[in-house]
Design a protein around this motif. Sequence first.
Motif, mmCIF file in Angstrom:
data_model
loop_
_atom_site.group_PDB
_atom_site.id
_atom_site.type_symbol
_atom_site.label_atom_id
_atom_site.label_comp_id
_atom_site.label_asym_id
_atom_site.label_seq_id
_atom_site.Cartn_x
_atom_site.Cartn_y
_atom_site.Cartn_z
ATOM 1 N N LEU A 51 0.814 -1.213 0.000
ATOM 2 C CA LEU A 51 0.000 0.000 0.000
ATOM 3 C C LEU A 51 0.851 1.268 0.000
ATOM 4 C CD1 LEU A 51 -2.865 -0.952 2.486
ATOM 5 C CD2 LEU A 51 -3.012 -0.720 -0.007
ATOM 6 N N LEU A 52 1.999 1.241 0.668
ATOM 7 C CA LEU A 52 2.784 2.455 0.867
ATOM 8 C C LEU A 52 4.058 2.514 0.031
ATOM 9 C CD1 LEU A 52 2.456 2.674 4.753
ATOM 10 C CD2 LEU A 52 1.078 3.873 3.022
ATOM 11 N N GLY A 53 4.557 1.371 -0.434
ATOM 12 C CA GLY A 53 5.800 1.366 -1.201
ATOM 13 C C GLY A 53 7.022 1.688 -0.375
ATOM 14 N N SER A 54 6.912 1.547 0.935
ATOM 15 C CA SER A 54 8.016 1.877 1.829
ATOM 16 C C SER A 54 8.042 0.870 2.963
ATOM 17 C CB SER A 54 7.851 3.288 2.398
ATOM 18 O OG SER A 54 8.708 3.495 3.511
ATOM 19 N N LEU A 55 9.151 0.171 3.122
ATOM 20 C CA LEU A 55 9.279 -0.777 4.212
ATOM 21 C C LEU A 55 9.301 -0.062 5.556
ATOM 22 C CD1 LEU A 55 9.701 -3.655 5.214
ATOM 23 C CD2 LEU A 55 12.157 -3.347 4.837
ATOM 24 N N ALA A 56 9.986 1.068 5.619
ATOM 25 C CA ALA A 56 10.053 1.814 6.885
ATOM 26 C C ALA A 56 8.659 2.252 7.321
ATOM 27 C CB ALA A 56 10.973 3.022 6.728
ATOM 28 N N ASP A 57 7.880 2.786 6.377
ATOM 29 C CA ASP A 57 6.517 3.208 6.715
ATOM 30 C C ASP A 57 5.652 2.006 7.079
ATOM 31 O OD1 ASP A 57 7.176 5.841 6.281
ATOM 32 O OD2 ASP A 57 6.227 5.977 4.310
ATOM 33 N N ALA A 58 5.853 0.883 6.371
ATOM 34 C CA ALA A 58 5.078 -0.322 6.679
ATOM 35 C C ALA A 58 5.356 -0.784 8.104
ATOM 36 C CB ALA A 58 5.412 -1.421 5.676
ATOM 37 N N GLU A 59 6.618 -0.758 8.501
ATOM 38 C CA GLU A 59 6.967 -1.158 9.870
ATOM 39 C C GLU A 59 6.317 -0.236 10.890
ATOM 40 O OE1 GLU A 59 11.155 -0.932 9.450
ATOM 41 O OE2 GLU A 59 11.396 -3.024 8.848
ATOM 42 N N ILE A 108 10.781 7.094 -5.672
ATOM 43 C CA ILE A 108 10.654 5.721 -6.152
ATOM 44 C C ILE A 108 10.358 4.830 -4.947
ATOM 45 C CG2 ILE A 108 11.833 3.785 -7.289
ATOM 46 C CD1 ILE A 108 13.601 5.805 -8.712
ATOM 47 N N PRO A 109 9.483 3.844 -5.095
ATOM 48 C CA PRO A 109 9.246 2.923 -3.977
ATOM 49 C C PRO A 109 10.540 2.285 -3.482
ATOM 50 C CG PRO A 109 7.574 2.615 -5.665
ATOM 51 C CD PRO A 109 8.594 3.556 -6.239
ATOM 52 N N GLU A 110 10.536 1.921 -2.223
ATOM 53 C CA GLU A 110 11.732 1.339 -1.605
ATOM 54 C C GLU A 110 12.010 -0.051 -2.168
ATOM 55 O OE1 GLU A 110 13.138 0.094 2.920
ATOM 56 O OE2 GLU A 110 11.540 1.559 2.616
ATOM 57 N N PRO A 111 13.209 -0.305 -2.691
ATOM 58 C CA PRO A 111 13.506 -1.612 -3.289
ATOM 59 C C PRO A 111 13.795 -2.667 -2.228
ATOM 60 C CG PRO A 111 15.461 -0.241 -3.375
ATOM 61 C CD PRO A 111 14.361 0.617 -2.774
ATOM 62 N N LEU A 112 13.427 -3.893 -2.547
ATOM 63 C CA LEU A 112 13.638 -4.992 -1.606
ATOM 64 C C LEU A 112 14.485 -6.081 -2.235
ATOM 65 C CD1 LEU A 112 10.051 -5.440 -0.121
ATOM 66 C CD2 LEU A 112 11.989 -4.217 0.888
ATOM 67 N N PRO A 113 15.401 -6.658 -1.451
ATOM 68 C CA PRO A 113 16.200 -7.783 -1.952
ATOM 69 C C PRO A 113 15.427 -9.092 -1.845
ATOM 70 C CG PRO A 113 16.889 -7.228 0.258
ATOM 71 C CD PRO A 113 15.811 -6.244 -0.101
ATOM 72 N N GLU A 114 15.950 -10.114 -2.493
ATOM 73 C CA GLU A 114 15.407 -11.449 -2.316
ATOM 74 C C GLU A 114 15.609 -11.861 -0.863
ATOM 75 O OE1 GLU A 114 15.554 -15.703 -4.713
ATOM 76 O OE2 GLU A 114 17.290 -14.380 -4.735
ATOM 77 N N ARG A 115 14.736 -12.716 -0.356
ATOM 78 C CA ARG A 115 14.746 -13.054 1.068
ATOM 79 C C ARG A 115 16.116 -13.505 1.546
ATOM 80 N NH1 ARG A 115 10.156 -17.057 2.477
ATOM 81 N NH2 ARG A 115 9.041 -15.318 1.510
ATOM 82 N N ARG A 116 16.770 -14.376 0.785
ATOM 83 C CA ARG A 116 18.069 -14.888 1.229
ATOM 84 C C ARG A 116 19.169 -13.834 1.147
ATOM 85 N NH1 ARG A 116 21.139 -16.111 -3.270
ATOM 86 N NH2 ARG A 116 20.001 -16.234 -5.233
ATOM 87 N N GLU A 132 4.646 -10.912 -8.099
ATOM 88 C CA GLU A 132 4.470 -9.880 -9.131
ATOM 89 C C GLU A 132 3.848 -8.610 -8.583
ATOM 90 O OE1 GLU A 132 0.161 -11.492 -10.860
ATOM 91 O OE2 GLU A 132 1.945 -11.552 -12.108
ATOM 92 N N SER A 133 3.194 -8.685 -7.419
ATOM 93 C CA SER A 133 2.565 -7.489 -6.860
ATOM 94 C C SER A 133 3.554 -6.577 -6.150
ATOM 95 C CB SER A 133 1.436 -7.874 -5.896
ATOM 96 O OG SER A 133 1.945 -8.458 -4.719
ATOM 97 N N VAL A 134 4.843 -6.933 -6.136
ATOM 98 C CA VAL A 134 5.838 -6.032 -5.574
ATOM 99 C C VAL A 134 6.943 -5.700 -6.565
ATOM 100 C CG1 VAL A 134 5.473 -6.661 -3.164
ATOM 101 C CG2 VAL A 134 7.169 -7.894 -4.503
ATOM 102 N N ASN A 135 6.817 -6.133 -7.835
ATOM 103 C CA ASN A 135 7.867 -5.701 -8.759
ATOM 104 C C ASN A 135 7.772 -4.196 -8.947
ATOM 105 O OD1 ASN A 135 6.527 -4.945 -11.364
ATOM 106 N ND2 ASN A 135 5.906 -7.081 -11.415
ATOM 107 N N MET A 136 8.895 -3.585 -9.287
ATOM 108 C CA MET A 136 8.980 -2.135 -9.268
ATOM 109 C C MET A 136 7.994 -1.479 -10.235
ATOM 110 S SD MET A 136 10.392 0.298 -7.592
ATOM 111 C CE MET A 136 11.843 -0.392 -6.809
ATOM 112 N N ALA A 137 7.825 -2.061 -11.422
ATOM 113 C CA ALA A 137 6.887 -1.480 -12.386
ATOM 114 C C ALA A 137 5.475 -1.459 -11.812
ATOM 115 C CB ALA A 137 6.928 -2.267 -13.696
ATOM 116 N N PHE A 138 5.090 -2.520 -11.123
ATOM 117 C CA PHE A 138 3.773 -2.615 -10.506
ATOM 118 C C PHE A 138 3.604 -1.536 -9.434
ATOM 119 C CE2 PHE A 138 0.580 -4.288 -7.641
ATOM 120 C CZ PHE A 138 -0.324 -4.953 -8.446
ATOM 121 N N LEU A 139 4.612 -1.402 -8.558
ATOM 122 C CA LEU A 139 4.534 -0.410 -7.486
ATOM 123 C C LEU A 139 4.482 1.011 -8.028
ATOM 124 C CD1 LEU A 139 7.061 -1.915 -4.904
ATOM 125 C CD2 LEU A 139 4.560 -1.968 -4.786
#
Length: 307
Positions: free
Chosen positions: A33-41, A96-104, A122-129
């Motif tokens: 919803l927010l495109g930001s991990l910090a805001d989500a937390e 730009i929305p905050e980018p996320l790495p792969e889990r590992r 697919e709901s978190v790829n950058m183009a989608f966000l």
Amino acid sequence: MTNRFEPGHGRPDPALSAIMSERRQLINLAYRLLGSLADAEDVVQETYARWYAMPRRQRDAIASPGGWLTTVASRICLNLLGSARARRERYVGEWIPEPLPERREWTDGVTADPADRITLDESVNMAFLVVLESMTPAERVAFILHDVFRYSFAEVAEIVGRTPAACRQLASSARRRIRASQAPATPTTAQAGIVRDFKRAWEAKDVSALIGLLDPDATVIADGGGLVGAVLRPIAGRERIARAYLDVARIAPDLTLLERTVNGQPGLIAQQHGITVTVFAFRIAGDRITNIWAVRNPEKLRPWTAG
């Protein structure tokens, strides 16, 4: 997760495990919803604070604690989205929305709790966000809750304060925006090959190869947030983009480029002295790169940076 105890009692809250099991779902929802991990937390922390601020008897009377938490988190996000437009008008350069790495690939110690990690799809790829950013707050919330998290329109209506029919229209409008922006699907392995070729051409300072990998109308958007150097406006056209990246190679010869998964898709990171300074996400249509998003704002690179 360490045990938490109910204030005034010497035993754990019996509902704690059920309540805390919702944390990952809430983080996933709020990030989309927010495109930001910090805001989500922050949203999830505020949601739990409101839960524990209620008297025990009132909490025990809630039939679906998970539903209550989702409703509260969604409403907090809706309010934040309403104010985000004004905040971003004051933002230095592009957002730009905050980018996320792969889990590992998450850096140890930055997001240590697996419950805080985002499920990459697919709901978190950058183009989608990025397309989500063009929607109204109500469109975004209705679409994410219904199409991504499979809430009924009756449930969405209760959260956003509109009728089910209105929520259906909001989600339909959002869906049209998504469809209009979608490129023909390119297999992940093919995307990875194109990103790898881009990396090699950039490292070799091969302007012709770079141009050949870019769509004629390709664009680059960079986000420095006013904290580090970054172009303030999009760069359009493959020749301009290719030469801009060659300029970067000349200005910063000590950059190390590494292939990484960015929001579930092939991407790159640039490091200096072992520290990630830029994360690159790509949109690829066919065999050409159409969009590059370069996130340089250090506040958005926490999961990528040792510390």
